[in-house]
Write a protein that holds these residues in place. Structure first.
Motif, short mmCIF file in Angstrom:
data_model
loop_
_atom_site.label_atom_id
_atom_site.label_comp_id
_atom_site.label_asym_id
_atom_site.label_seq_id
_atom_site.Cartn_x
_atom_site.Cartn_y
_atom_site.Cartn_z
N VAL A 60 1.00 -1.27 0.10
CA VAL A 60 0.07 0.05 0.29
C VAL A 60 0.89 1.50 0.08
CG1 VAL A 60 -1.65 1.32 1.20
CG2 VAL A 60 -1.96 -1.00 1.35
N PHE A 61 1.67 1.09 0.82
CA PHE A 61 2.82 2.36 0.90
C PHE A 61 3.50 2.48 -0.48
CE2 PHE A 61 2.61 1.60 5.56
CZ PHE A 61 2.03 2.85 6.08
N LEU A 62 3.81 1.55 -0.88
CA LEU A 62 4.58 1.48 -2.28
C LEU A 62 3.77 2.13 -3.57
CD1 LEU A 62 7.08 0.99 -3.92
CD2 LEU A 62 6.34 -1.22 -4.48
N LEU A 63 2.45 1.76 -3.37
CA LEU A 63 1.39 2.15 -4.49
C LEU A 63 1.26 3.82 -4.38
CD1 LEU A 63 -0.59 1.68 -6.55
CD2 LEU A 63 -2.23 1.13 -4.90
N ILE A 64 1.18 4.17 -2.79
CA ILE A 64 1.10 5.53 -2.76
C ILE A 64 2.42 6.31 -3.11
CG2 ILE A 64 1.01 7.11 -0.68
CD1 ILE A 64 -0.67 5.30 0.86
N PHE A 65 3.51 5.51 -2.83
CA PHE A 65 4.89 6.22 -3.32
C PHE A 65 4.67 6.32 -5.04
CE2 PHE A 65 8.88 5.31 -5.06
CZ PHE A 65 9.71 6.83 -4.76
N ILE A 66 4.21 5.19 -5.57
CA ILE A 66 4.46 5.44 -6.94
C ILE A 66 3.10 6.35 -7.55
CG2 ILE A 66 3.57 4.14 -9.13
CD1 ILE A 66 4.98 1.55 -7.69
N VAL A 67 2.26 6.54 -7.04
CA VAL A 67 1.17 7.50 -7.27
C VAL A 67 1.62 8.91 -6.99
CG1 VAL A 67 -1.03 8.47 -6.70
CG2 VAL A 67 -0.82 6.18 -6.97
N ALA A 68 2.49 9.09 -5.91
CA ALA A 68 3.07 10.29 -5.86
C ALA A 68 3.97 10.71 -6.74
CB ALA A 68 3.49 10.39 -4.30
N GLN A 69 4.64 9.64 -7.24
CA GLN A 69 5.82 10.06 -8.12
C GLN A 69 5.08 10.55 -9.65
OE1 GLN A 69 8.80 10.46 -6.96
NE2 GLN A 69 7.43 9.95 -5.35
#
Length: 174
Positions: free
Chosen positions: A72-81
């Motif tokens: 979930v945190f990685l997905l949030i990070f990718i969306v932020a990128q």
């Protein structure tokens, strides 16, 4: 290995962004732009450098297991990128890590700026939290979430004042 890969990706991204920012800074200054907020910029750079140091130190000195919610945190990070790229492309030559304003221009009100005044600051805040949370690095996540808010409490008013005095910012965002 995942930590190292993610760390190298983020560092490479930041170095590329610094090159873009420098190129944009030179172009803007050549066209009569003014820089604001030089006094706090050093502390902002120091905070971001400190984030990487803290991230690495906490990773190696604490249990560095992946968080149970790391996907979930990685997905949030990718969306932020993706959002970060959207911000940079929306601002084009006006995007910078410094507060540099070209007098007389119309502020950008496209891309994420249609929806929020300072999308890049939201993105950075998210990143400073989710990157350490992927690896259960709670000290880094908490400390830099707080430090970033302190920097933003100084930076945003300076930026908004500079934009209000030199552009159509006030009328466009009222």
């Amino acid at each position: 290995m995942f930590f190292l890969i993610l760390l190298l990706i983020v560092i490479a991204q930041r170095l590329i962004e610094l090159r873009i920012a420098k190129r944009n800074e030179e172009w803007m200054l050549q066209h009569g732009a003014k820089e604001y907020g030089q006094n706090h910029y050093f502390f902002m750079v120091l905070m971001h450098a400190g984030f990487f140091i803290s991230l690495i130190m906490e990773y190696f000195f604490r249990n560095h297991a992946l968080n149970a919610f790391w996907p979930v945190f990685l997905l949030i990070f990718i969306v932020a990128q993706i959002a970060r790229i959207w911000v940079i492309t929306s601002l084009g030559k006006y995007w910078n890590t410094k507060i540099i304003v070209l007098p007389g221009i119309k502020v950008v009100k496209k891309g994420p700026f249609k929806y929020v005044k300072h999308p890049n600051y939201i993105i950075v805040t998210i990143e400073l939290f989710v990157i350490p949370m992927i690896f259960n690095l709670y000290i880094t996540a908490t400390l830099f979430l707080i430090l970033n808010q302190i920097i933003l409490k100084v930076r945003i008013p300076i930026e908004e004042k500079a934009l209000s005095e030199n552009t159509d910012y006030t009328e466009r965002f009222d």
